[in-house]
Design a protein around this motif. Structure first.
Motif, PDB file in Angstrom:
ATOM      1  N   VAL A 291      69.362  34.927  57.741  1.00 18.57           N
ATOM      2  CA  VAL A 291      68.854  33.649  57.218  1.00 18.57           C
ATOM      3  C   VAL A 291      67.632  33.879  56.332  1.00 18.57           C
ATOM      4  CG1 VAL A 291      67.818  31.441  57.894  1.00 18.57           C
ATOM      5  CG2 VAL A 291      69.750  32.361  59.185  1.00 18.57           C
ATOM      6  N   TRP A 292      66.769  34.823  56.744  1.00 18.84           N
ATOM      7  CA  TRP A 292      65.524  34.977  56.001  1.00 18.84           C
ATOM      8  C   TRP A 292      65.452  36.272  55.184  1.00 18.84           C
ATOM      9  CZ3 TRP A 292      63.362  39.430  57.734  1.00 18.84           C
ATOM     10  CH2 TRP A 292      63.592  39.802  59.060  1.00 18.84           C
TER      11      TRP A 292
ATOM     12  N   THR B 109      65.865  35.958  51.429  1.00 20.72           N
ATOM     13  CA  THR B 109      64.695  35.269  50.857  1.00 20.72           C
ATOM     14  C   THR B 109      63.545  36.254  50.687  1.00 20.72           C
ATOM     15  OG1 THR B 109      65.408  33.324  52.079  1.00 20.72           O
ATOM     16  CG2 THR B 109      63.222  33.244  51.113  1.00 20.72           C
TER      17      THR B 109
ATOM     18  N   ALA C 215      67.116  38.024  65.594  1.00 24.38           N
ATOM     19  CA  ALA C 215      68.296  37.160  65.650  1.00 24.38           C
ATOM     20  C   ALA C 215      68.440  36.392  64.348  1.00 24.38           C
ATOM     21  CB  ALA C 215      68.167  36.191  66.822  1.00 24.38           C
ATOM     22  N   GLU C 216      69.647  36.327  63.851  1.00 23.39           N
ATOM     23  CA  GLU C 216      69.953  35.567  62.643  1.00 23.39           C
ATOM     24  C   GLU C 216      69.088  36.004  61.463  1.00 23.39           C
ATOM     25  OE1 GLU C 216      72.475  33.502  62.951  1.00 23.39           O
ATOM     26  OE2 GLU C 216      72.569  33.588  65.137  1.00 23.39           O
ATOM     27  N   SER C 217      68.818  37.298  61.357  1.00 19.21           N
ATOM     28  CA  SER C 217      67.915  37.764  60.301  1.00 19.21           C
ATOM     29  C   SER C 217      68.502  37.553  58.913  1.00 19.21           C
ATOM     30  CB  SER C 217      67.560  39.238  60.508  1.00 19.21           C
ATOM     31  OG  SER C 217      68.714  40.034  60.369  1.00 19.21           O
TER      32      SER C 217
ATOM     33  N   GLY D  35      59.950  40.363  61.624  1.00 16.67           N
ATOM     34  CA  GLY D  35      60.511  39.027  61.773  1.00 16.67           C
ATOM     35  C   GLY D  35      61.488  38.979  62.915  1.00 16.67           C
ATOM     36  N   PRO D  36      61.902  37.782  63.282  1.00 19.28           N
ATOM     37  CA  PRO D  36      62.843  37.671  64.408  1.00 19.28           C
ATOM     38  C   PRO D  36      64.171  38.338  64.089  1.00 19.28           C
ATOM     39  CG  PRO D  36      62.538  35.542  63.311  1.00 19.28           C
ATOM     40  CD  PRO D  36      61.553  36.480  62.699  1.00 19.28           C
TER      41      PRO D  36
END
Lengths: 147, 264
Positions: free
Chosen positions: B135-136, B139, B131-133, B128-129
């Protein structure tokens, strides 16, 4: 998330999904009345959030595989974690050489599951051979990002 | 002039994506898989390093040896230790129809853990990306918990112990996923600092409708001073199930298992 054709006051219907492989997603929705289509384009972060929930925009037609999200998302899994690397694709389904070569590039941690998903997809559609084109169709239709 | 548009809940036409339906199907899958489980018991603490996994493994083994069919779900995905504590060697996970077979210890404890899946010494990494991991990532860990519950062939169990990481986040995810709140066994060490952190976790669990089965005070008579176990048991009116010494004998868990069975 839903789309409304404001002029017709009709909910737009999911039509097609594309996964270009760069982490983004494109989905087309069409108004059932006037036929106008709109595209939903998500950036990698938004695509990832949806994938993290284990759901697929546009839905899916085949049953989820065991640990599908875990296997599809983990990058540090053991190559020999699962005893399904050589799962039988099912009677009457063969893999073209090009498709087998492409499958061989999938990490072993997830390969057995991916193979099963493609086989289920082919069986559901009455296909006897899995080719790269079939794999591309399956990726888009089933929302198999990264597989 | 503003557009007079219908809003989300006004739309009633069939929706092929059916995202709420997909989520509901996930929940049904969890409920169906756990239909044969007598009780889910979350082993939790608001504090790290108090011996939750050690207690879970000891309790699981004692329950199994007492003839109770027992499973342990290692929900500490970033620091999984249950297979090692149950002396389960890492081996290939077998698939049976729609589920993964759990590993089984020599005592008969069924177990599933991230430790069975990860490369030696590698942290849990997700695609996954970068940056800003944050966030996900949480989840995805919640989805992992869901699949560990729903996609492992737990079968018929008297007890499924869920070894939670420190804090309350994973407990909340468990509550969200299960048809009913799990019972909770709390582990603390004697110190006042542990007491305060564990109190918050017990309060959190109680507010979410979980039955508190009792408190296990671990690492007693060692370097840690205090009476956290007794204080928490008194405050929440639950039994102090055991005070586990610094060097416990293997049979110490038999008593904990018996008292926990009575409490539940």
């Amino acid at each position: 998330m839903k789309f409304l054709c404001v002029e017709c006051d009709r909910q737009m219907v999911f039509e097609e999904r594309q996964l270009p492989g760069d982490g983004t997603l494109a989905a087309a929705f069409r108004c059932p009345q006037c036929g106008r289509a709109v595209g939903l384009l998500t950036n990698p972060m938004e695509t990832q959030l949806v994938a993290s929930l284990g759901v697929k925009i546009g839905g899916t037609t085949i049953e989820p595989q065991p640990l599908e999200t875990v296997r599809g998302m983990i990058t540090t899994g053991r190559d020999d974690a699962f005893a399904d690397g050589t799962r039988d694709p099912g009677p009457g389904i063969r893999w073209s050489t090009a498709a087998e070569e492409r499958l061989a590039r999938v990490p072993n941690f997830v390969r057995g599951m991916v193979k099963k998903i493609y086989a289920d997809y082919a069986k559901e559609r009455g296909l006897v051979e899995i080719t790269p084109a079939v794999m591309d169709s399956a990726r888009s239709e089933l929302g198999l990002e990264g597989m | 002039m503003p557009l007079n548009i219908r809003t989300y809940h006004d739309l009633t036409e069939p929706d092929r994506s059916g995202l709420p339906g997909q989520i509901a199907a996930q929940r049904r899958r969890v409920a169906a898989r756990l239909a044969g489980v007598g009780r889910v018991v979350a082993v939790m603490s608001g504090k790290g390093g108090v011996g939750k996994s050690f207690a879970t493994a000891g309790l699981g083994r004692a329950l199994a040896l007492a003839g109770r069919t027992t499973g342990v779900l290692d929900a500490d995905f970033n620091g999984p230790t249950i297979p090692a504590l149950l002396h389960i060697p890492v081996a290939r996970c077998a698939l049976r129809n729609d589920a993964i077979e759990p590993a089984v210890s020599s005592d008969g404890v069924r177990c599933f853990s991230m430790a069975l899946l990860l490369q030696d010494g590698r942290p849990l990494g997700f695609r996954g990306p970068e940056a800003e991991s944050h966030v996900w990532r949480e989840t995805l860990e919640a989805a992992t918990l869901r699949e560990f519950l729903a996609d492992v062939a737990w079968g018929t169990l008297d007890r499924l112990l869920v070894d939670l990481p420190p804090g309350i986040q994973r407990f909340q995810e468990l509550v969200d996923l299960l048809p009913a709140p799990p019972a909770v066994l709390t582990v603390t060490i004697p110190t006042a600092e542990s007491r305060d952190a564990v109190r918050r976790a017990m309060q959190f669990a109680q507010e979410r409708g979980a039955q508190l089965l009792g408190v296990v005070e671990n690492m007693v008579d060692g370097p840690f001073a205090g009476d956290a176990g007794e204080a928490l048991a008194g405050e929440f009116r639950v039994p102090l199930l055991a005070r586990i010494p610094w060097h416990p004998s293997p049979d110490v868990w038999d008593g904990v298992a018996r008292r926990m069975q009575r409490a539940s």
